[in-house]
Each structure stands twice: as structure tokens, then as C-alpha cells.
Design a protein around this motif. Structure first.
Motif, PDB file in Angstrom:
ATOM      1  N   ILE A 169     -15.046  35.963  45.043  1.00 41.76           N
ATOM      2  CA  ILE A 169     -14.541  37.479  45.820  1.00 41.76           C
ATOM      3  C   ILE A 169     -13.459  37.355  45.410  1.00 41.76           C
ATOM      4  O   ILE A 169     -12.434  36.846  45.929  1.00 41.76           O
ATOM      5  CB  ILE A 169     -15.132  37.478  47.206  1.00 41.76           C
ATOM      6  CG1 ILE A 169     -16.840  37.164  47.470  1.00 41.76           C
ATOM      7  CG2 ILE A 169     -14.748  38.671  47.887  1.00 41.76           C
ATOM      8  CD1 ILE A 169     -16.933  37.161  48.987  1.00 41.76           C
ATOM      9  N   ASP A 170     -12.960  38.520  44.884  1.00 40.92           N
ATOM     10  CA  ASP A 170     -11.565  39.185  44.902  1.00 40.92           C
ATOM     11  C   ASP A 170     -11.277  40.196  46.203  1.00 40.92           C
ATOM     12  O   ASP A 170     -12.186  41.041  46.327  1.00 40.92           O
ATOM     13  CB  ASP A 170     -11.252  39.684  43.604  1.00 40.92           C
ATOM     14  CG  ASP A 170     -11.023  38.914  42.396  1.00 40.92           C
ATOM     15  OD1 ASP A 170     -10.966  37.469  42.649  1.00 40.92           O
ATOM     16  OD2 ASP A 170     -11.581  39.267  41.440  1.00 40.92           O
ATOM     17  N   PHE A 171     -10.185  39.769  47.012  1.00 45.52           N
ATOM     18  CA  PHE A 171     -10.160  40.779  47.984  1.00 45.52           C
ATOM     19  C   PHE A 171      -9.160  41.885  47.564  1.00 45.52           C
ATOM     20  O   PHE A 171      -7.848  41.729  47.245  1.00 45.52           O
ATOM     21  CB  PHE A 171      -9.501  40.193  49.319  1.00 45.52           C
ATOM     22  CG  PHE A 171     -10.463  39.441  50.023  1.00 45.52           C
ATOM     23  CD1 PHE A 171     -11.305  39.736  51.061  1.00 45.52           C
ATOM     24  CD2 PHE A 171     -10.519  38.075  49.675  1.00 45.52           C
ATOM     25  CE1 PHE A 171     -12.414  39.175  51.663  1.00 45.52           C
ATOM     26  CE2 PHE A 171     -11.570  37.260  50.176  1.00 45.52           C
ATOM     27  CZ  PHE A 171     -12.436  37.693  51.374  1.00 45.52           C
ATOM     28  N   LEU A 172      -9.733  43.190  47.003  1.00 46.20           N
ATOM     29  CA  LEU A 172      -8.898  44.081  46.692  1.00 46.20           C
ATOM     30  C   LEU A 172      -8.382  44.912  47.790  1.00 46.20           C
ATOM     31  O   LEU A 172      -8.941  45.701  48.576  1.00 46.20           O
ATOM     32  CB  LEU A 172      -9.564  45.058  45.659  1.00 46.20           C
ATOM     33  CG  LEU A 172     -10.455  44.266  44.350  1.00 46.20           C
ATOM     34  CD1 LEU A 172     -11.130  45.203  43.833  1.00 46.20           C
ATOM     35  CD2 LEU A 172      -9.210  43.690  43.742  1.00 46.20           C
ATOM     36  N   GLN A 173      -6.862  45.056  47.946  1.00 48.07           N
ATOM     37  CA  GLN A 173      -6.380  45.980  48.767  1.00 48.07           C
ATOM     38  C   GLN A 173      -6.158  47.413  48.188  1.00 48.07           C
ATOM     39  O   GLN A 173      -5.450  47.473  47.300  1.00 48.07           O
ATOM     40  CB  GLN A 173      -5.094  45.156  49.247  1.00 48.07           C
ATOM     41  CG  GLN A 173      -4.330  46.009  50.427  1.00 48.07           C
ATOM     42  CD  GLN A 173      -3.232  45.127  50.880  1.00 48.07           C
ATOM     43  OE1 GLN A 173      -3.072  43.986  51.180  1.00 48.07           O
ATOM     44  NE2 GLN A 173      -1.981  45.847  51.165  1.00 48.07           N
ATOM     45  N   MET A 174      -6.340  48.464  49.133  1.00 50.28           N
ATOM     46  CA  MET A 174      -6.041  49.618  48.827  1.00 50.28           C
ATOM     47  C   MET A 174      -4.754  49.981  49.213  1.00 50.28           C
ATOM     48  O   MET A 174      -4.421  49.863  50.426  1.00 50.28           O
ATOM     49  CB  MET A 174      -7.297  50.657  49.714  1.00 50.28           C
ATOM     50  CG  MET A 174      -8.674  50.261  49.023  1.00 50.28           C
ATOM     51  SD  MET A 174      -9.813  51.217  50.362  1.00 50.28           S
ATOM     52  CE  MET A 174      -9.622  52.443  50.590  1.00 50.28           C
ATOM     53  N   VAL A 175      -3.974  50.851  48.351  1.00 55.16           N
ATOM     54  CA  VAL A 175      -2.714  51.044  48.413  1.00 55.16           C
ATOM     55  C   VAL A 175      -2.442  52.566  48.421  1.00 55.16           C
ATOM     56  O   VAL A 175      -2.801  53.044  47.248  1.00 55.16           O
ATOM     57  CB  VAL A 175      -1.755  50.300  47.727  1.00 55.16           C
ATOM     58  CG1 VAL A 175      -0.258  50.602  47.762  1.00 55.16           C
ATOM     59  CG2 VAL A 175      -1.667  48.673  47.883  1.00 55.16           C
ATOM     60  N   GLY A 176      -1.964  53.383  49.297  1.00 53.34           N
ATOM     61  CA  GLY A 176      -2.167  54.666  49.065  1.00 53.34           C
ATOM     62  C   GLY A 176      -0.752  55.072  48.329  1.00 53.34           C
ATOM     63  O   GLY A 176       0.142  54.563  48.477  1.00 53.34           O
ATOM     64  N   ILE A 177      -0.801  55.902  47.395  1.00 53.70           N
ATOM     65  CA  ILE A 177       0.126  56.352  46.481  1.00 53.70           C
ATOM     66  C   ILE A 177       0.408  58.075  46.486  1.00 53.70           C
ATOM     67  O   ILE A 177      -0.851  58.566  46.978  1.00 53.70           O
ATOM     68  CB  ILE A 177       0.045  55.928  45.108  1.00 53.70           C
ATOM     69  CG1 ILE A 177      -1.378  56.596  44.409  1.00 53.70           C
ATOM     70  CG2 ILE A 177      -0.134  54.530  45.136  1.00 53.70           C
ATOM     71  CD1 ILE A 177      -1.665  55.934  42.925  1.00 53.70           C
ATOM     72  N   VAL A 209      -1.979  60.662  48.295  1.00 52.44           N
ATOM     73  CA  VAL A 209      -3.055  61.553  47.734  1.00 52.44           C
ATOM     74  C   VAL A 209      -4.040  60.696  46.837  1.00 52.44           C
ATOM     75  O   VAL A 209      -5.173  61.336  46.551  1.00 52.44           O
ATOM     76  CB  VAL A 209      -2.926  62.668  47.000  1.00 52.44           C
ATOM     77  CG1 VAL A 209      -2.108  63.727  48.151  1.00 52.44           C
ATOM     78  CG2 VAL A 209      -1.858  62.450  45.884  1.00 52.44           C
ATOM     79  N   ALA A 210      -3.892  59.381  46.520  1.00 48.79           N
ATOM     80  CA  ALA A 210      -4.690  58.520  45.923  1.00 48.79           C
ATOM     81  C   ALA A 210      -4.595  57.107  46.348  1.00 48.79           C
ATOM     82  O   ALA A 210      -3.728  56.781  47.242  1.00 48.79           O
ATOM     83  CB  ALA A 210      -4.204  58.792  44.421  1.00 48.79           C
ATOM     84  N   ILE A 211      -5.420  56.100  45.813  1.00 46.67           N
ATOM     85  CA  ILE A 211      -5.388  54.697  45.838  1.00 46.67           C
ATOM     86  C   ILE A 211      -5.280  54.098  44.677  1.00 46.67           C
ATOM     87  O   ILE A 211      -5.926  54.254  43.629  1.00 46.67           O
ATOM     88  CB  ILE A 211      -6.916  54.471  46.610  1.00 46.67           C
ATOM     89  CG1 ILE A 211      -6.970  55.272  47.978  1.00 46.67           C
ATOM     90  CG2 ILE A 211      -7.041  52.997  46.950  1.00 46.67           C
ATOM     91  CD1 ILE A 211      -5.924  54.663  49.100  1.00 46.67           C
ATOM     92  N   ALA A 212      -4.482  53.051  44.909  1.00 50.73           N
ATOM     93  CA  ALA A 212      -4.433  51.916  43.684  1.00 50.73           C
ATOM     94  C   ALA A 212      -4.821  50.787  44.364  1.00 50.73           C
ATOM     95  O   ALA A 212      -4.872  50.443  45.624  1.00 50.73           O
ATOM     96  CB  ALA A 212      -2.963  51.759  43.253  1.00 50.73           C
ATOM     97  N   PHE A 213      -5.452  49.810  43.527  1.00 51.22           N
ATOM     98  CA  PHE A 213      -5.998  48.609  44.325  1.00 51.22           C
ATOM     99  C   PHE A 213      -5.346  47.450  43.522  1.00 51.22           C
ATOM    100  O   PHE A 213      -4.865  47.201  42.248  1.00 51.22           O
ATOM    101  CB  PHE A 213      -7.390  48.482  43.622  1.00 51.22           C
ATOM    102  CG  PHE A 213      -8.665  49.455  44.270  1.00 51.22           C
ATOM    103  CD1 PHE A 213      -9.129  49.078  45.286  1.00 51.22           C
ATOM    104  CD2 PHE A 213      -8.818  50.514  43.474  1.00 51.22           C
ATOM    105  CE1 PHE A 213      -9.911  50.223  46.040  1.00 51.22           C
ATOM    106  CE2 PHE A 213      -9.693  51.391  44.047  1.00 51.22           C
ATOM    107  CZ  PHE A 213     -10.077  51.354  45.244  1.00 51.22           C
ATOM    108  N   VAL A 214      -5.247  46.390  44.407  1.00 51.17           N
ATOM    109  CA  VAL A 214      -4.148  45.225  44.086  1.00 51.17           C
ATOM    110  C   VAL A 214      -4.877  44.069  44.892  1.00 51.17           C
ATOM    111  O   VAL A 214      -5.390  44.332  46.027  1.00 51.17           O
ATOM    112  CB  VAL A 214      -2.721  45.275  44.471  1.00 51.17           C
ATOM    113  CG1 VAL A 214      -2.388  45.720  46.005  1.00 51.17           C
ATOM    114  CG2 VAL A 214      -1.754  44.442  43.812  1.00 51.17           C
ATOM    115  N   LYS A 215      -4.661  42.919  44.385  1.00 54.27           N
ATOM    116  CA  LYS A 215      -5.100  41.698  44.938  1.00 54.27           C
ATOM    117  C   LYS A 215      -4.536  41.714  46.421  1.00 54.27           C
ATOM    118  O   LYS A 215      -3.141  41.797  46.456  1.00 54.27           O
ATOM    119  CB  LYS A 215      -5.117  40.670  44.421  1.00 54.27           C
ATOM    120  CG  LYS A 215      -6.161  39.399  44.803  1.00 54.27           C
ATOM    121  CD  LYS A 215      -6.274  38.104  43.662  1.00 54.27           C
ATOM    122  CE  LYS A 215      -6.742  38.605  42.416  1.00 54.27           C
ATOM    123  NZ  LYS A 215      -7.009  37.479  41.751  1.00 54.27           N
TER     124      LYS A 215
END
Length: 214
Positions: free
Chosen positions: A168-176, A148-154
Motif C-alpha cells: 500500500i502506498d499512502f497517497l497524501q492529497m495536497v491542495g493547489i 481548486v485542485a489536488i496533487a498526490f504525493v507519498k
């Protein structure tokens, strides 16, 4: 690179940033041709979506998944003003890795990315590693998921890229899940998000979003 060197190497028609991102992805995926989704009407001409496009690659690393990358948060084209900037545009592009769930529908994820882009472009606020944000419901509405939410990590493979227009940092969206989001909300410190990401990474090094994860 000095401004004079920049002018000598590039001209106003060159997609300087776009080419840098494409070359970076080519280093990872070789000759694989991604499926690319662009805009019929550019945002600058009244189009609905701020992003210039999204590319989707297929990966079999760890488990079969889609790897989506945005184009548009950073400066994609010739930009003399960006030569001496530390960061290109907002300083990032988003990525997301989605485990293949059977129907191979990824349009919901691209819609989510475009909605986050509207938030960034309208508010002027940006995301950084270990930020998190609610989706105000399941991240995919037509699927029975606890995410139900997203955390961002490189992004563990794309990391950071130096382009002629800046970094540019590539920020990956991770479902939590709701429980994970509530924990972060109660302790909104970068270290708490980092702890959660490290826990997820133990069984999921590439941090692939699995809609069936409970």
C-alpha cells in the motif's frame, strides 16, 4: 508469505489489511484514539460510499492539523487471491493533512475523499504519486479559498506499507491553486508535479493543506 502460510496464520473473518493499516498508524500516533467515520450501509450492500471508513488523527507536528486516512482502496479483509499480488487492491490509501482553520470542519474533506473513491471504483482508474486532479471549484465550497485542485504525493510519515495482502502506498492529497494547476496542466509530466511539490515542501515539509494559502 506463501498461500499455505497465509491460511495457517489468518482465517476468513480476519480484517488482515485493516489491522496492518491500524498498526502502522499506531506506530506513528501511539495510544491516540482517532475519530473514526464508517458507513451505516456497506458499499457491497448498496451503500453510497465505496470506502469502509476514514480515521482522523490530531497532530501538532509543524503546526496543529488533522491527519485523515482512508480505509477501502486496498484489500482490508482476508483475501487468498491477493497473497501473491504486488499491490493490495488499488495499491493505495489516501491521506490528507488539514491545518486547523478555526471551525475544525473536516467533513468537506472526507466528502471529497469519498467522491474521489467513487471515481476510482466506477472508472477502474487509480491515482499514483504526482498525479493531479481538479476539484471543479474550490476544494471547500463554503470557504473563501484559492485552492481548486489536488496533487498526490507519498505521505511523508506513512510512506509505503507491506501488508499480508500486498503493498500500500499512502497517497497524501495536497491542495493547489489555480495558477499551480494551470502550470501542471500545461506541462503534464510527472517531473513538473514533482517540482511543484518540492517547492511547497521547502516551507511546508509535511505538505499540510492550508485553505488560506494564496
Amino acid at each position: 508469505m506463501t498461500l499455505e502460510e497465509y491460511k495457517q496464520k489468518y482465517n476468513e473473518e480476519d480484517p488482515v489489511g485493516w489491522d496492518a493499516i491500524s498498526d502502522h498508524l499506531e506506530e506513528l500516533y501511539g495510544e491516540q484514539q482517532p475519530e473514526h467515520f464508517g458507513n451505516a450501509i456497506p458499499y457491497s450492500l448498496g451503500g453510497e460510499n465505496p470506502l469502509d471508513g476514514l480515521s482522523v488523527y490530531k497532530s501538532d507536528k509543524q503546526t496543529d492539523h488533522f491527519h485523515i486516512t482512508t480505509f477501502g482502496f486496498s484489500d482490508l479483509y482476508y483475501n487468498e487471491e491477493g497473497v501473491n499480488n504486488d499491490y493490495s487492491g488499488y495499491g493505495f490509501e489516501m491521506t490528507m493533512r488539514l491545518k486547523k482553520q478555526g471551525d475544525e470542519n473536516i467533513h468537506w474533506a472526507m466528502n471529497l475523499m469519498n467522491n474521489l473513491a467513487k471515481y476510482v471504483f466506477n472508472s477502474g482508474k487509480w491515482f499514483e504519486e504526482f498525479h493531479f486532479i481538479p476539484a471543479n471549484g474550490p476544494i471547500r465550497l463554503d470557504y473563501d479559498t484559492d485552492l481548486v485542485a489536488i496533487a498526490f504525493v507519498k505521505d511523508p510519515e506513512l510512506g509505503t506499507l507491506e501488508t499480508p495482502n500486498g503493498r500500500i502506498d499512502f497517497l497524501q492529497m495536497v491542495g493547489i491553486t489555480q495558477k499551480e494547476y494551470d502550470t501542471l496542466l500545461a506541462n503534464p509530466m510527472t517531473t513538473e508535479t514533482e517540482k511543484l511539490i518540492e517547492q511547497l515542501r521547502q516551507d511546508n515539509p509535511l505538505l499540510i493543506t492550508d485553505l488560506d494559502r494564496k
